[in-house]
Design a protein around this motif. Structure first.
Motif, PDB file in Angstrom:
ATOM      1  N   LEU A  44     122.210  63.819 116.939  1.00  0.00           N
ATOM      2  CA  LEU A  44     121.696  65.468 116.672  1.00  0.00           C
ATOM      3  C   LEU A  44     120.788  65.456 115.582  1.00  0.00           C
ATOM      4  O   LEU A  44     120.097  66.438 115.665  1.00  0.00           O
ATOM      5  N   CYS A  45     121.022  64.507 114.432  1.00  0.00           N
ATOM      6  CA  CYS A  45     120.133  64.705 113.361  1.00  0.00           C
ATOM      7  C   CYS A  45     118.734  64.188 113.717  1.00  0.00           C
ATOM      8  O   CYS A  45     117.882  64.899 113.044  1.00  0.00           O
ATOM      9  N   LYS A  93     117.164  64.901 116.247  1.00  0.00           N
ATOM     10  CA  LYS A  93     116.350  66.231 116.934  1.00  0.00           C
ATOM     11  C   LYS A  93     116.173  67.251 115.958  1.00  0.00           C
ATOM     12  O   LYS A  93     115.213  68.005 116.108  1.00  0.00           O
ATOM     13  N   ALA A  94     117.185  67.118 114.871  1.00  0.00           N
ATOM     14  CA  ALA A  94     116.890  68.346 114.055  1.00  0.00           C
ATOM     15  C   ALA A  94     115.876  68.377 112.983  1.00  0.00           C
ATOM     16  O   ALA A  94     115.553  69.163 112.427  1.00  0.00           O
ATOM     17  N   CYS A 134     119.220  68.744 108.832  1.00  0.00           N
ATOM     18  CA  CYS A 134     120.081  67.985 109.519  1.00  0.00           C
ATOM     19  C   CYS A 134     121.394  68.130 109.128  1.00  0.00           C
ATOM     20  O   CYS A 134     122.389  67.561 109.700  1.00  0.00           O
ATOM     21  N   ALA A 162     123.401  70.015 111.466  1.00  0.00           N
ATOM     22  CA  ALA A 162     123.439  69.449 112.706  1.00  0.00           C
ATOM     23  C   ALA A 162     124.367  68.279 112.954  1.00  0.00           C
ATOM     24  O   ALA A 162     124.921  67.911 113.945  1.00  0.00           O
ATOM     25  N   CYS A 163     124.991  67.710 111.952  1.00  0.00           N
ATOM     26  CA  CYS A 163     125.981  66.545 111.983  1.00  0.00           C
ATOM     27  C   CYS A 163     127.172  66.982 112.037  1.00  0.00           C
ATOM     28  O   CYS A 163     128.000  67.831 111.248  1.00  0.00           O
ATOM     29  N   ARG A 168     126.160  67.436 125.295  1.00  0.00           N
ATOM     30  CA  ARG A 168     126.018  66.934 124.060  1.00  0.00           C
ATOM     31  C   ARG A 168     127.538  67.038 123.557  1.00  0.00           C
ATOM     32  O   ARG A 168     127.825  66.119 122.804  1.00  0.00           O
TER      33      ARG A 168
END
Length: 208
Positions: free
Chosen positions: A89-90, A92-93, A120, A123-124, A191
């Motif tokens: 996810l990080c 993509k962020a 990030c 997003a984590c 996700r």
């Protein structure tokens, strides 16, 4: 993009942090050029950045708008390898692709390319990313350079080209074909399932 908008964009630090309230530096530059946004909403640029925009636009200098952040030392993101679950996810962020890794594998930050945008962090899902001071007492443009801004700008352009925003969903329902496929899980649900599975593996690994 107008000539003034381009000049304003050239004067921004290109951290792509969105703290100005716009999705990227280019959108903020466009809004400033069209007098739809004030010139004091870029914390990474600091007071010197506001002065740059004042000279370009002919507007009077203003104090940095604290509602959008304070001028501070540049930050650097670091990932705690012991806690990273490899959820991606990080990746993509990060707007400048300064994080590398793969699914279910540890990620790491490319320090030379991190802009300290902080995107990030939220997003984590396991809070394994921390921010550290990367410029000591230097803030704003004293903590950043034209070369770093140019690099961030190029990396962001490649990021957008590779991962453009998904097209807007049509509001019109698709015509029925008479044989509808089974419901598919939404991207958000998929996700979340990946993240939960990764969390379960991490807990089991630590328990052992």
């Amino acid at each position: 993009m107008s000539t003034l908008a381009q000049r304003v964009l050239d004067a921004l630090p290109q951290t792509q942090c969105t703290r100005c309230g716009y999705p990227d530096c280019a959108a903020y530059a466009q809004a400033v050029a069209q007098e739809q946004a004030p010139i004091n909403r870029c914390p990474p640029g600091g007071a010197q950045g506001v002065d740059r925009l004042a000279r370009l636009t002919g507007r009077p200098p203003l104090p940095l708008d604290a509602a959008h952040g304070l001028e501070a030392p540049r930050l650097m993101a670091f990932i705690d390898e012991d806690w990273c679950i490899g959820c991606t996810l990080c990746l993509k962020a990060c707007p400048v692709d300064a994080i590398i890794g793969s699914n279910k594998a540890m990620h790491t930050v490319l320090e030379a390319h991190c802009t300290g945008c902080e995107l990030c962090i939220p997003a984590c899902p396991v809070d394994c990313i921390r921010l550290e001071n990367a410029s000591g007492l230097q803030t704003g443009w004293a903590a950043w350079s034209a070369a770093q801004a140019a690099d961030a700008r190029q990396r962001y352009a490649r990021h957008v080209q590779r991962d453009p925003e998904p097209p807007a969903q049509s509001e019109q329902p698709a015509a029925s074909t008479g044989s509808e496929p089974p419901d598919q899980p939404s991207p958000d649900a998929a996700r979340q399932a990946i993240v939960q599975a990764a969390l379960a593996r991490a807990r089991a690994r630590r328990a052992n």
